[in-house]
Design a protein around this motif. Structure first.
Motif, PDB file in Angstrom:
ATOM      1  N   THR A 119       0.820  -1.210   0.000  1.00  0.00           N
ATOM      2  CA  THR A 119       0.000   0.000   0.000  1.00  0.00           C
ATOM      3  C   THR A 119       0.859   1.269   0.000  1.00  0.00           C
ATOM      4  O   THR A 119       0.693   2.134  -0.866  1.00  0.00           O
ATOM      5  CB  THR A 119      -0.983  -0.014   1.190  1.00  0.00           C
ATOM      6  OG1 THR A 119      -1.890  -1.108   1.017  1.00  0.00           O
ATOM      7  CG2 THR A 119      -1.780   1.264   1.264  1.00  0.00           C
ATOM      8  N   PRO A 120       1.807   1.416   0.948  1.00  0.00           N
ATOM      9  CA  PRO A 120       2.676   2.608   0.858  1.00  0.00           C
ATOM     10  C   PRO A 120       3.592   2.565  -0.367  1.00  0.00           C
ATOM     11  O   PRO A 120       3.928   3.610  -0.936  1.00  0.00           O
ATOM     12  CB  PRO A 120       3.478   2.581   2.159  1.00  0.00           C
ATOM     13  CG  PRO A 120       3.402   1.176   2.657  1.00  0.00           C
ATOM     14  CD  PRO A 120       2.082   0.653   2.192  1.00  0.00           C
ATOM     15  N   LEU A 121       3.994   1.347  -0.780  1.00  0.00           N
ATOM     16  CA  LEU A 121       4.822   1.245  -1.985  1.00  0.00           C
ATOM     17  C   LEU A 121       4.073   1.759  -3.206  1.00  0.00           C
ATOM     18  O   LEU A 121       4.651   2.397  -4.085  1.00  0.00           O
ATOM     19  CB  LEU A 121       5.231  -0.211  -2.214  1.00  0.00           C
ATOM     20  CG  LEU A 121       6.645  -0.620  -1.794  1.00  0.00           C
ATOM     21  CD1 LEU A 121       6.864  -2.095  -2.059  1.00  0.00           C
ATOM     22  CD2 LEU A 121       7.693   0.212  -2.508  1.00  0.00           C
ATOM     23  N   ASN A 122       2.785   1.457  -3.250  1.00  0.00           N
ATOM     24  CA  ASN A 122       1.968   1.936  -4.355  1.00  0.00           C
ATOM     25  C   ASN A 122       1.987   3.462  -4.412  1.00  0.00           C
ATOM     26  O   ASN A 122       2.071   4.059  -5.496  1.00  0.00           O
ATOM     27  CB  ASN A 122       0.534   1.427  -4.190  1.00  0.00           C
ATOM     28  CG  ASN A 122      -0.377   1.890  -5.309  1.00  0.00           C
ATOM     29  OD1 ASN A 122      -0.146   1.573  -6.468  1.00  0.00           O
ATOM     30  ND2 ASN A 122      -1.409   2.654  -4.963  1.00  0.00           N
ATOM     31  N   ALA A 123       1.922   4.079  -3.234  1.00  0.00           N
ATOM     32  CA  ALA A 123       1.963   5.546  -3.176  1.00  0.00           C
ATOM     33  C   ALA A 123       3.303   6.071  -3.678  1.00  0.00           C
ATOM     34  O   ALA A 123       3.362   7.026  -4.464  1.00  0.00           O
ATOM     35  CB  ALA A 123       1.702   6.014  -1.745  1.00  0.00           C
ATOM     36  N   ILE A 124       4.384   5.401  -3.238  1.00  0.00           N
ATOM     37  CA  ILE A 124       5.728   5.856  -3.647  1.00  0.00           C
ATOM     38  C   ILE A 124       5.920   5.709  -5.153  1.00  0.00           C
ATOM     39  O   ILE A 124       6.369   6.633  -5.843  1.00  0.00           O
ATOM     40  CB  ILE A 124       6.815   5.052  -2.880  1.00  0.00           C
ATOM     41  CG1 ILE A 124       6.744   5.357  -1.384  1.00  0.00           C
ATOM     42  CG2 ILE A 124       8.202   5.374  -3.424  1.00  0.00           C
ATOM     43  CD1 ILE A 124       7.604   4.452  -0.529  1.00  0.00           C
ATOM     44  N   GLU A 167      -2.593  -5.248  -9.710  1.00  0.00           N
ATOM     45  CA  GLU A 167      -1.809  -5.293  -8.478  1.00  0.00           C
ATOM     46  C   GLU A 167      -1.222  -3.923  -8.151  1.00  0.00           C
ATOM     47  O   GLU A 167      -0.837  -3.167  -9.033  1.00  0.00           O
ATOM     48  CB  GLU A 167      -0.652  -6.295  -8.618  1.00  0.00           C
ATOM     49  CG  GLU A 167      -1.072  -7.745  -8.608  1.00  0.00           C
ATOM     50  CD  GLU A 167       0.129  -8.673  -8.723  1.00  0.00           C
ATOM     51  OE1 GLU A 167       1.272  -8.193  -8.545  1.00  0.00           O
ATOM     52  OE2 GLU A 167      -0.076  -9.860  -8.995  1.00  0.00           O
ATOM     53  N   LYS A 168      -1.197  -3.631  -6.863  1.00  0.00           N
ATOM     54  CA  LYS A 168      -0.477  -2.452  -6.392  1.00  0.00           C
ATOM     55  C   LYS A 168       0.925  -2.900  -5.957  1.00  0.00           C
ATOM     56  O   LYS A 168       1.050  -3.915  -5.283  1.00  0.00           O
ATOM     57  CB  LYS A 168      -1.180  -1.833  -5.178  1.00  0.00           C
ATOM     58  CG  LYS A 168      -2.586  -1.310  -5.417  1.00  0.00           C
ATOM     59  CD  LYS A 168      -3.139  -0.791  -4.095  1.00  0.00           C
ATOM     60  CE  LYS A 168      -4.591  -0.346  -4.217  1.00  0.00           C
ATOM     61  NZ  LYS A 168      -5.141   0.070  -2.916  1.00  0.00           N
ATOM     62  N   PRO A 169       1.943  -2.112  -6.274  1.00  0.00           N
ATOM     63  CA  PRO A 169       1.943  -0.928  -7.132  1.00  0.00           C
ATOM     64  C   PRO A 169       1.747  -1.341  -8.592  1.00  0.00           C
ATOM     65  O   PRO A 169       2.101  -2.423  -8.994  1.00  0.00           O
ATOM     66  CB  PRO A 169       3.306  -0.314  -6.903  1.00  0.00           C
ATOM     67  CG  PRO A 169       4.107  -1.286  -6.137  1.00  0.00           C
ATOM     68  CD  PRO A 169       3.254  -2.402  -5.699  1.00  0.00           C
ATOM     69  N   PHE A 170       1.191  -0.414  -9.381  1.00  0.00           N
ATOM     70  CA  PHE A 170       0.860  -0.739 -10.762  1.00  0.00           C
ATOM     71  C   PHE A 170       1.582   0.203 -11.722  1.00  0.00           C
ATOM     72  O   PHE A 170       1.980   1.309 -11.364  1.00  0.00           O
ATOM     73  CB  PHE A 170      -0.655  -0.643 -10.979  1.00  0.00           C
ATOM     74  CG  PHE A 170      -1.196   0.751 -10.795  1.00  0.00           C
ATOM     75  CD1 PHE A 170      -1.304   1.630 -11.864  1.00  0.00           C
ATOM     76  CD2 PHE A 170      -1.598   1.192  -9.539  1.00  0.00           C
ATOM     77  CE1 PHE A 170      -1.804   2.914 -11.695  1.00  0.00           C
ATOM     78  CE2 PHE A 170      -2.094   2.477  -9.356  1.00  0.00           C
ATOM     79  CZ  PHE A 170      -2.195   3.339 -10.436  1.00  0.00           C
ATOM     80  N   HIS A 171       1.724  -0.269 -12.943  1.00  0.00           N
ATOM     81  CA  HIS A 171       2.287   0.564 -14.009  1.00  0.00           C
ATOM     82  C   HIS A 171       1.125   1.321 -14.651  1.00  0.00           C
ATOM     83  O   HIS A 171       0.108   0.730 -15.017  1.00  0.00           O
ATOM     84  CB  HIS A 171       2.980  -0.322 -15.052  1.00  0.00           C
ATOM     85  CG  HIS A 171       3.840   0.438 -16.008  1.00  0.00           C
ATOM     86  ND1 HIS A 171       3.314   1.318 -16.941  1.00  0.00           N
ATOM     87  CD2 HIS A 171       5.183   0.461 -16.183  1.00  0.00           C
ATOM     88  CE1 HIS A 171       4.290   1.841 -17.640  1.00  0.00           C
ATOM     89  NE2 HIS A 171       5.444   1.330 -17.216  1.00  0.00           N
ATOM     90  N   PRO A 172       1.231   2.653 -14.800  1.00  0.00           N
ATOM     91  CA  PRO A 172       0.128   3.432 -15.377  1.00  0.00           C
ATOM     92  C   PRO A 172      -0.365   2.894 -16.708  1.00  0.00           C
ATOM     93  O   PRO A 172      -1.566   2.905 -16.986  1.00  0.00           O
ATOM     94  CB  PRO A 172       0.722   4.829 -15.529  1.00  0.00           C
ATOM     95  CG  PRO A 172       1.768   4.905 -14.464  1.00  0.00           C
ATOM     96  CD  PRO A 172       2.356   3.523 -14.391  1.00  0.00           C
ATOM     97  N   GLN A 173       0.555   2.417 -17.552  1.00  0.00           N
ATOM     98  CA  GLN A 173       0.145   1.944 -18.869  1.00  0.00           C
ATOM     99  C   GLN A 173      -0.748   0.706 -18.755  1.00  0.00           C
ATOM    100  O   GLN A 173      -1.686   0.536 -19.538  1.00  0.00           O
ATOM    101  CB  GLN A 173       1.355   1.621 -19.739  1.00  0.00           C
ATOM    102  CG  GLN A 173       0.951   1.276 -21.164  1.00  0.00           C
ATOM    103  CD  GLN A 173       2.141   0.881 -22.003  1.00  0.00           C
ATOM    104  OE1 GLN A 173       3.278   1.130 -21.621  1.00  0.00           O
ATOM    105  NE2 GLN A 173       1.883   0.275 -23.151  1.00  0.00           N
ATOM    106  N   ILE A 174      -0.462  -0.161 -17.782  1.00  0.00           N
ATOM    107  CA  ILE A 174      -1.299  -1.351 -17.593  1.00  0.00           C
ATOM    108  C   ILE A 174      -2.714  -0.936 -17.207  1.00  0.00           C
ATOM    109  O   ILE A 174      -3.698  -1.484 -17.716  1.00  0.00           O
ATOM    110  CB  ILE A 174      -0.687  -2.281 -16.519  1.00  0.00           C
ATOM    111  CG1 ILE A 174       0.647  -2.837 -17.004  1.00  0.00           C
ATOM    112  CG2 ILE A 174      -1.649  -3.422 -16.188  1.00  0.00           C
ATOM    113  CD1 ILE A 174       1.351  -3.707 -15.983  1.00  0.00           C
TER     114      ILE A 174
END
Length: 543
Positions: A176-181, A518-525
């Motif tokens: 969750t915090p990794l997704n934010a980073i 999945e989080k973190p995710f790539h914007p393009q995906i």
């Protein structure tokens, strides 16, 4: 099988006391305890009180015949297992013999008794009784062990569930915090930055993905242990995959001042059956490991064609570096989880000690093997070998690495998305990414709020987090699918979660989720999934 040492209780029943005295003297021996009775009416009580195993019963007695007494013994569930021999002093018809045997007697003794025959029959019965005792003892031991085994299995299941829940929570709490980073890093990449800021963003991006790699390794190791890794075998162009991996890893080598070469030896089959994701994972892990432990020089990646037989080809993938080399006594240890070479020159490179363990177990899952050749100070070669079945009759394309283009990241101003996310920072990141494509975004903080918003308004798609207060994403999805009217209940839902535990994904699918992110995710995906999910929906958000 060892026989029981406890005395066997034998009951002699005859209305003639003299017969009882003689028979008791003849049968007396250390391994038996003989009890006599000339009162037929007390026999069942004696059998119960004295735990009688064998009973010799006279047929002709006043008041209660031997046949009647036999029936009483056999009809009582507490005495039915007593072995009964009938004794008779008169000639019996075949019908009478049949009556005794069919009622449960095992044999007859005829008076006057031949003591040699009587002793032989008792000896045989004693052996039988002792074997029965031994079987009963083993059965009781087995029941005891079964209870212990059942308890151990239950405790193991409970421990497994606790471990799985812990890993699921750990995955969620770290991702969750990794997704934010990662999300904020991606946003900053699109901003106007000077060179120093770009370098800081690059380092932040590298560090966040390194941390994500550690989390993924821990979860992957657990899933392999739990037997939850299943190969997804399809037809793949192994040559294209091999070259793609080499090209993908080359910038990492160049960044460290190394040269990465790739060679192909022999004629590689056009198509083979394999799990592209797992093969890609093995090669990238080995190449990344080689680059990590090589200070100067080169990394050479080779695909060599081996023996071809019965529509299968042996392929050998070698990753050779000019790094430190591995001490001979440490080669076996490096494939064990959490093990690293105990040498200061190696320890400075860090790592979890999970990568090679995962590679080895994935290789074995694919029916292959990993071997190592190493010379201290000169370098190391990791060789992965496996048999691959030909698949020339199938047509499949290798999934190419993501590379953003203007067409792929097209304008999505016609799309309206409900973002269901309780974490404020992740909400901020997702909204900003979606707004880059002009997506109209509405937010809900939990599954129940999401349900009411979908019921009241029109959306093209729902991005649904899994772990939330009040109502989680799985419950909310199920509620949308089952309680909303047609036209509302079929809205595309993407599970937007930091958890990658398999049973949660299955629960989400069963509830009606269309896809996962999945989080973190790539914007393009995310962009690709939105385009795919909303394609063909006729003015879904109109009105």
């Amino acid at each position: 099988m060892s026989l029981s040492q406890n005395p066997v209780n034998i009951l002699l029943v005859d209305d003639n006391v003299s017969n009882l005295t003689i028979l008791k003297e003849v049968l007396d021996r250390p391994e038996v305890n003989i009890i006599t009775s000339n009162v037929p009416g007390e026999v069942v009580d004696i059998c119960l009180a004295e735990d009688i195993s064998i009973a010799l019963i006279d047929v002709k007695m006043p008041g209660l015949s031997g046949f009647e007494l036999l029936n009483q013994i056999k009809q009582n569930p507490l005495t039915e297992n007593v072995v009964v021999i009938l004794m008779t002093g008169y000639s019996m018809s075949s019908e009478e013999v049949f009556l005794g045997l069919s009622s449960g007697a095992v044999d007859y003794l005829f008076k006057p008794l031949d003591m040699h025959i009587t002793n032989a029959k008792i000896t045989s019965l004693l052996t039988l009784v002792n074997y029965q005792r031994e079987v009963e003892k083993k059965n009781k031991e087995l029941e005891f062990y079964q209870k212990d085994l059942f308890q151990a299995v239950e405790e193991a299941k409970k421990g497994k569930e606790i471990k799985e829940n812990f890993l699921a929570n750990m995955s969620h709490e770290i991702r969750t915090p990794l997704n934010a980073i990662v999300g904020i890093t991606n946003l900053l990449k699109t901003s106007e930055l000077d060179d120093q800021q770009k370098e800081m963003i690059r380092l932040m991006d590298f560090s966040s993905h390194a941390l994500l790699g550690i989390v993924n390794d821990v979860l992957e190791s657990f899933q392999i242990d739990a037997g939850k890794i299943n190969l997804d075998v399809t037809a793949i162009d192994v040559t294209a995959l091999f070259m793609s991996v080499a090209d993908t890893m080359r910038p990492l080598a160049v960044e460290k001042g190394l040269v990465l070469h790739h060679n192909i030896i022999g004629e590689v089959p056009a198509w083979v059956k394999a799990d592209a994701l797992r093969l890609n994972q093995i090669l990238m892990n080995l190449i990344n490991n080689a680059i990590k432990f090589t200070v100067a020089g080169q990394v050479v990646v080779t695909l060599k064609v081996g023996e071809i037989n019965d529509g299968r080809t042996a392929l050998e993938f070698t990753v050779k570096d000019s790094g430190l080399g591995i001490p001979e006594n440490a080669i076996k240890e490096i494939f064990e989880r959490f093990e690293q070479v105990q040498d200061k020159s190696w320890q400075k490179f860090g790592g979890t000690g999970l990568g090679l363990s995962i590679v080895k177990r994935l290789a074995e899952l694919m029916g292959g093997s990993i071997t190592v050749n190493s010379v201290l100070g000169e370098g190391t070669s990791f060789i992965f070998t496996a048999l691959f079945e030909h698949a020339n009759d199938l047509v499949t394309e290798i999934e190419q690495p993501l590379s953003p283009t203007a067409d792929e990241l097209s304008d999505l101003s016609h799309v309206r998305v409900l973002l269901v996310e309780d974490n404020v920072i992740n909400q901020f990141v997702a909204i900003r990414i979606l707004q880059q494509w002009n997506v109209k975004v509405d937010c809900a903080l939990n599954g129940l709020e999401a349900f009411h918003k979908v019921a009241a308004q029109k959306y093209d798609l729902v991005l649904m987090d899994t772990h939330m207060p009040v109502m989680n994403g799985i419950e909310s999805t199920r509620k949308i699918r089952t309680e909303l009217p047609e036209g509302k209940n079929n809205i595309p839902i993407i599970s937007f979660s930091a958890s990658v535990i398999e049973h949660e994904q299955k629960e989400a699918l069963d509830a009606g989720v269309n896809d996962f992110l999945e989080k973190p995710f790539h914007p393009q995906i995310l962009h690709q999934k939105i385009v795919s999910m909303t394609k063909g929906r006729a003015n879904p958000s109109a009105g």
